[in-house]
Motif scaffolding. Structure first.
Motif, PDB file in Angstrom:
ATOM      1  N   ASP A 258       0.857  -1.209   0.005  1.00  0.00           N
ATOM      2  CA  ASP A 258       0.054  -0.059  -0.121  1.00  0.00           C
ATOM      3  C   ASP A 258       0.649   1.110  -0.006  1.00  0.00           C
ATOM      4  N   THR A 260       1.417   3.348   2.306  1.00  0.00           N
ATOM      5  CA  THR A 260       2.238   3.724   3.323  1.00  0.00           C
ATOM      6  C   THR A 260       3.499   2.575   3.693  1.00  0.00           C
ATOM      7  N   THR A 262       3.448  -0.245   4.735  1.00  0.00           N
ATOM      8  CA  THR A 262       3.167  -1.104   5.989  1.00  0.00           C
ATOM      9  C   THR A 262       2.251  -2.415   5.688  1.00  0.00           C
ATOM     10  N   ILE A 263       1.486  -2.173   4.598  1.00  0.00           N
ATOM     11  CA  ILE A 263       0.593  -3.449   4.412  1.00  0.00           C
ATOM     12  C   ILE A 263       1.161  -4.301   3.041  1.00  0.00           C
ATOM     13  N   SER A 286       0.503  -7.718   7.615  1.00  0.00           N
ATOM     14  CA  SER A 286       1.331  -6.464   8.246  1.00  0.00           C
ATOM     15  C   SER A 286       2.085  -7.111   9.629  1.00  0.00           C
ATOM     16  N   LEU A 326      -9.255  -3.732   2.812  1.00  0.00           N
ATOM     17  CA  LEU A 326      -8.063  -2.865   3.531  1.00  0.00           C
ATOM     18  C   LEU A 326      -8.690  -2.246   4.841  1.00  0.00           C
ATOM     19  N   ASP A 327      -9.940  -1.787   4.634  1.00  0.00           N
ATOM     20  CA  ASP A 327     -10.387  -0.975   5.637  1.00  0.00           C
ATOM     21  C   ASP A 327     -10.509  -1.798   6.890  1.00  0.00           C
ATOM     22  N   HIS A 329      -8.496  -4.498   7.510  1.00  0.00           N
ATOM     23  CA  HIS A 329      -6.983  -4.819   7.771  1.00  0.00           C
ATOM     24  C   HIS A 329      -6.516  -3.453   8.719  1.00  0.00           C
ATOM     25  N   LYS A 330      -6.825  -2.148   8.389  1.00  0.00           N
ATOM     26  CA  LYS A 330      -6.375  -1.071   9.005  1.00  0.00           C
ATOM     27  C   LYS A 330      -6.762  -0.917  10.350  1.00  0.00           C
ATOM     28  N   THR A 333      -5.162  -3.371  12.633  1.00  0.00           N
ATOM     29  CA  THR A 333      -3.823  -3.168  13.118  1.00  0.00           C
ATOM     30  C   THR A 333      -3.627  -1.845  14.121  1.00  0.00           C
ATOM     31  N   ALA A 334      -4.919  -0.993  13.711  1.00  0.00           N
ATOM     32  CA  ALA A 334      -4.772   0.351  14.630  1.00  0.00           C
ATOM     33  C   ALA A 334      -5.287   0.017  16.015  1.00  0.00           C
TER      34      ALA A 334
END
Length: 403
Positions: A258, A260, A262-263, A286, A326-327, A329-330, A333-334
């Motif tokens: 991605d 960033t 980071t993915i 990640s 993606l949402d 996954h993020k 991680t958050a």
């Protein structure tokens, strides 16, 4: 006294009637209140017989074997009707995975055929029983919905309630039932055993070469995935062939990161050798500086063994789209990296190394677990809600001869 009808011929007549049934015969007509699917057959091929489950929207449910024996009129029981409605609803949700059928042959041993009667005609699909049972096929949900109907038929219909239309009670409640259940258990055990062996097996990759014949359908899927990745701001890192233990290539995977870095992720597609249908699969990865790993699967069936405590894992349907994957996954991680940071992945080798560390972390965790406890955890993870029904038998099959 007239001779007793041949049970096999009676079963064949019932099966033919189910396939040729017209909705008007059941008092059904297409309206906005009715779904497309008004009749559904799930047929499982075994070495000695084919088991046919027939369900219709007006409430009829039957189960019979090609060699004779079965149950008709099981829909009079509420639990059977409830499971049958869920089976029909599952078929409605999976209509896009069925194709128009000009004929209705019986499945071969080890195969399962679905026939959906719709107001627009007959649709069908076929798959491997083990793949369906393990949740590794897009129609696994439909298969398990059918299995739930069969379970309710067996639990709610007594031998005395079996119709006397030339059918014998003994095959379904005796030897055939036992044999069919045993085959299903053995199939599940074999699949779980394969997953467990793969869990500790090292995976190698190499660059694609001239010796790799990639089917056109796979090439088209890779091209479509690249377009989707581009729309989501992802960068393709390159392709790698995944190698089996004997060195043969499974197929190409397209790796990406991605914005960033980071993915990272991998897209692959398998093509059915019999029907040529394509099953896409995308995985997002990640890694946190604290040693935690994050995996989000898009597509496939989401069947996996027990996960280590440092692995955050979830699955979404392919139809949910890459953006939703993606949402999710993020968000994972958050929520889990409050005190750490995510490691950067800047190149293809970095992505491959991350996946290798993820697998090693899982393998190391598995090696520290009590074997019997880990086996139960694995079986529970794969079977989910069906563990209470099938788990103990599957575990016995997996441990047979071990002690």
């Amino acid at each position: 006294m007239s001779p007793k009808p041949d049970p096999a011929k009676v079963a064949q007549q019932l099966r033919n009637a189910a396939i040729s049934m017209k909705p008007a015969e059941l008092g059904l007509a297409p309206t906005t209140a009715l779904p497309h699917v008004w009749g559904l057959l799930m047929e499982t091929g075994h070495p000695e017989a084919v088991a046919s489950l027939a369900v219709f929207a007006e409430g009829t449910t039957s189960l019979y074997f090609s060699t004779g024996g079965g149950v008709i009129g099981a829909g009079q029981h509420e639990r059977v009707r409830s499971a049958a409605r869920a089976f029909l609803a599952s078929a409605e949700e999976n209509l896009a995975r069925l194709s128009s059928a000009a004929s209705a042959p019986l499945p071969r041993p080890g195969r399962v055929r679905f026939y959906a009667q719709t107001f627009d005609g007959l649709l069908s699909a076929e798959a491997d029983e083990q793949e369906l049972g393990l949740g590794r096929h897009p129609l696994s949900v439909l298969f398990h919905a059918g299995q739930a109907v069969i379970t309710e038929v067996r639990h709610n219909v007594s031998a005395g309630a079996i119709a006397q239309a030339g059918l014998d009670a003994s095959p379904i409640i005796g030897a055939d039932q036992h044999a069919e259940t045993k085959r299903h258990i053995e199939s599940l055990a074999s699949g779980i055993d394969t997953l467990r062996r793969l869990a500790t097996q090292r995976t190698a990759y190499r660059a694609p070469g001239g010796q790799d014949a990639v089917p056109p359908a796979t090439q088209e899927a890779l091209a479509a995935a690249s377009q989707e990745l581009d729309k989501e701001g992802m960068t393709v890192l390159g392709d790698r062939m995944e190698l089996q233990a004997d060195g043969t290539a499974v197929g190409p995977g397209r790796w990406f990161i991605d914005e960033t870095a980071t993915i990272c992720g991998r897209f692959s597609a398998t093509v059915s050798k019999t029907k040529g249908t394509v099953t896409p699969l995308m995985m997002l990865f990640s890694e946190a500086s604290s040693g935690e790993f994050f995996l989000t699967g898009r597509g496939g069936a989401g069947v996996a063994l027990a996960k280590p405590p440092k692995l955050f894992r979830e699955y979404v349907a392919w139809s949910d789209g890459l953006g939703r994957a993606l949402d999710r996954h993020k968000a994972a991680t958050a929520a889990a990296t409050q005190t750490g940071t995510l490691r950067r992945v800047d190149a293809l080798d970095d992505a491959l190394d991350l996946l290798a560390r993820l697998r090693k972390s899982g393998s190391d965790w598995r090696s520290l677990q009590d074997p019997d406890v880990l086996l139960e955890l694995d079986v529970r993870a794969v079977l989910g809600k069906r563990y209470d029904e099938l788990g103990p038998q599957v575990i016995r099959a997996l441990t047979r001869g071990r002690r």
